[in-house]
Design a protein around this motif. Structure first.
Motif, PDB file in Angstrom:
ATOM      1  N   TYR A   3      -1.575   0.326   6.595  1.00 43.86           N
ATOM      2  CA  TYR A   3      -2.743   0.911   5.949  1.00 43.86           C
ATOM      3  C   TYR A   3      -3.003   2.297   6.512  1.00 43.86           C
ATOM      4  CZ  TYR A   3      -5.633  -0.223  10.067  1.00 43.86           C
ATOM      5  OH  TYR A   3      -6.161  -0.286  11.330  1.00 43.86           O
TER       6      TYR A   3
ATOM      7  N   LYS B 236     -12.292   5.671   4.649  1.00 44.75           N
ATOM      8  CA  LYS B 236     -11.618   4.900   3.606  1.00 44.75           C
ATOM      9  C   LYS B 236     -10.299   4.367   4.142  1.00 44.75           C
ATOM     10  CE  LYS B 236     -10.082   4.897  -1.188  1.00 44.75           C
ATOM     11  NZ  LYS B 236      -9.922   5.669  -2.450  1.00 44.75           N
TER      12      LYS B 236
ATOM     13  N   ASP C 117      -6.903   2.506   3.014  1.00 47.16           N
ATOM     14  CA  ASP C 117      -6.056   2.205   1.860  1.00 47.16           C
ATOM     15  C   ASP C 117      -4.828   1.433   2.312  1.00 47.16           C
ATOM     16  OD1 ASP C 117      -7.022   3.300  -0.690  1.00 47.16           O
ATOM     17  OD2 ASP C 117      -6.959   5.230   0.339  1.00 47.16           O
TER      18      ASP C 117
ATOM     19  N   THR D 260      -1.056   0.588   2.051  1.00 49.81           N
ATOM     20  CA  THR D 260       0.145   1.235   1.506  1.00 49.81           C
ATOM     21  C   THR D 260       1.355   0.302   1.499  1.00 49.81           C
ATOM     22  OG1 THR D 260       0.644   2.169   3.685  1.00 49.81           O
ATOM     23  CG2 THR D 260      -0.633   3.538   2.171  1.00 49.81           C
TER      24      THR D 260
ATOM     25  N   SER E 246     -15.698  -1.844  -1.571  1.00 53.60           N
ATOM     26  CA  SER E 246     -14.299  -2.240  -1.756  1.00 53.60           C
ATOM     27  C   SER E 246     -14.070  -2.642  -3.203  1.00 53.60           C
ATOM     28  CB  SER E 246     -13.961  -3.413  -0.828  1.00 53.60           C
ATOM     29  OG  SER E 246     -12.632  -3.870  -1.037  1.00 53.60           O
TER      30      SER E 246
ATOM     31  N   THR F 169      -1.303  -3.479  -2.304  1.00 46.52           N
ATOM     32  CA  THR F 169      -1.420  -2.029  -2.209  1.00 46.52           C
ATOM     33  C   THR F 169      -2.467  -1.477  -3.176  1.00 46.52           C
ATOM     34  OG1 THR F 169       0.434  -1.782  -3.755  1.00 46.52           O
ATOM     35  CG2 THR F 169       0.948  -1.709  -1.395  1.00 46.52           C
TER      36      THR F 169
ATOM     37  N   TYR G  25      -8.543  -1.274  -1.282  1.00 47.05           N
ATOM     38  CA  TYR G  25      -9.139  -0.291  -0.401  1.00 47.05           C
ATOM     39  C   TYR G  25     -10.458  -0.859   0.110  1.00 47.05           C
ATOM     40  CZ  TYR G  25     -12.904   0.908  -3.594  1.00 47.05           C
ATOM     41  OH  TYR G  25     -14.029   0.823  -4.383  1.00 47.05           O
TER      42      TYR G  25
END
Length: 215
Positions: free
Chosen positions: A50, A67, A69, A71, A115, A206, A209
């Protein structure tokens, strides 16, 4: 303790290391991104990756948030894996809590979160020696919407809590934690818990978030 804030940079406004660039965390690694927020990942079977980034997306009264995210997804958390960040609190700042004594005071943790996911998420409060922890859930009701959370944690009357310039206490927020670091919610435990047994695994896609601010 009413009126006394122990968290530094709660509004996510200070990011001296990476400014607006993103920091990636994977395998056995840890890194600071926004000041006072340590990102962590374990390679004990964990495959998730992430990134963290300071962004100008926040509820009224704030400007910035962090934030996170995903990946690379970790869809099946192994027992020893964890994806978290924690907020370190210096021992001098927890002296007034009287943790580790019969006078231990209850604390309230509050923050804002947003989220794409909903459900019961996880975190914990723990000591520096990783032998005292209190796992908690918090719920997100509406996707893509800022919500304020408030969690009351009873004082810990036992354990060792440093009250000098060492790490006195840490607040951990889970993005997905394996069974070695989860346990019963809402009770003090003699061990290192990072989240309750049942909590949302943010790193399972993925597409996911999660943002935080206002600690």
């Amino acid at each position: 303790i009413a009126g006394r804030n122990m968290v530094t940079n709660g509004g996510m406004g200070i990011c001296q290391r990476d400014n607006s660039s993103a920091t990636s965390v994977s395998g056995v690694s840890s890194a600071y991104h926004l000041d006072m927020y340590r990102l962590r990942a374990s390679g004990s079977g964990g495959t998730g990756v992430y990134t963290a980034q300071q962004v100008e997306d926040a509820p009224a009264g704030f400007k910035h948030s962090m934030k996170l995210d995903v990946t690379t997804a970790d869809t099946s958390l192994s027992a020893g894996s964890y994806h978290t960040f924690y907020i370190p609190i210096e021992g001098k700042d927890i002296l007034r809590t009287s943790f580790g004594s019969s006078d231990a005071k209850a604390l309230t943790l509050s923050f804002w979160v947003k989220s794409n996911l909903t459900g019961a998420f996880g975190g914990s409060l723990g000591n520096s020696n990783n032998n005292r922890s209190y796992a908690f859930n918090y719920s997100i009701s509406s996707a893509d919407t800022w919500e304020k959370k408030s969690i009351t944690i009873p004082g810990d009357t036992t354990g060792s809590w440093f009250t000098d310039n060492r790490l006195g206490m840490k607040v951990t927020i889970s993005l997905g934690v394996g069974s070695d670091f989860t346990g019963t919610a809402n009770t003090w435990t003699a061990g290192e818990l990072m989240a309750p047994t049942s909590h949302v695994n943010v790193v399972n896609s993925t597409s996911n978030y999660i943002n935080f601010t206002g600690f």
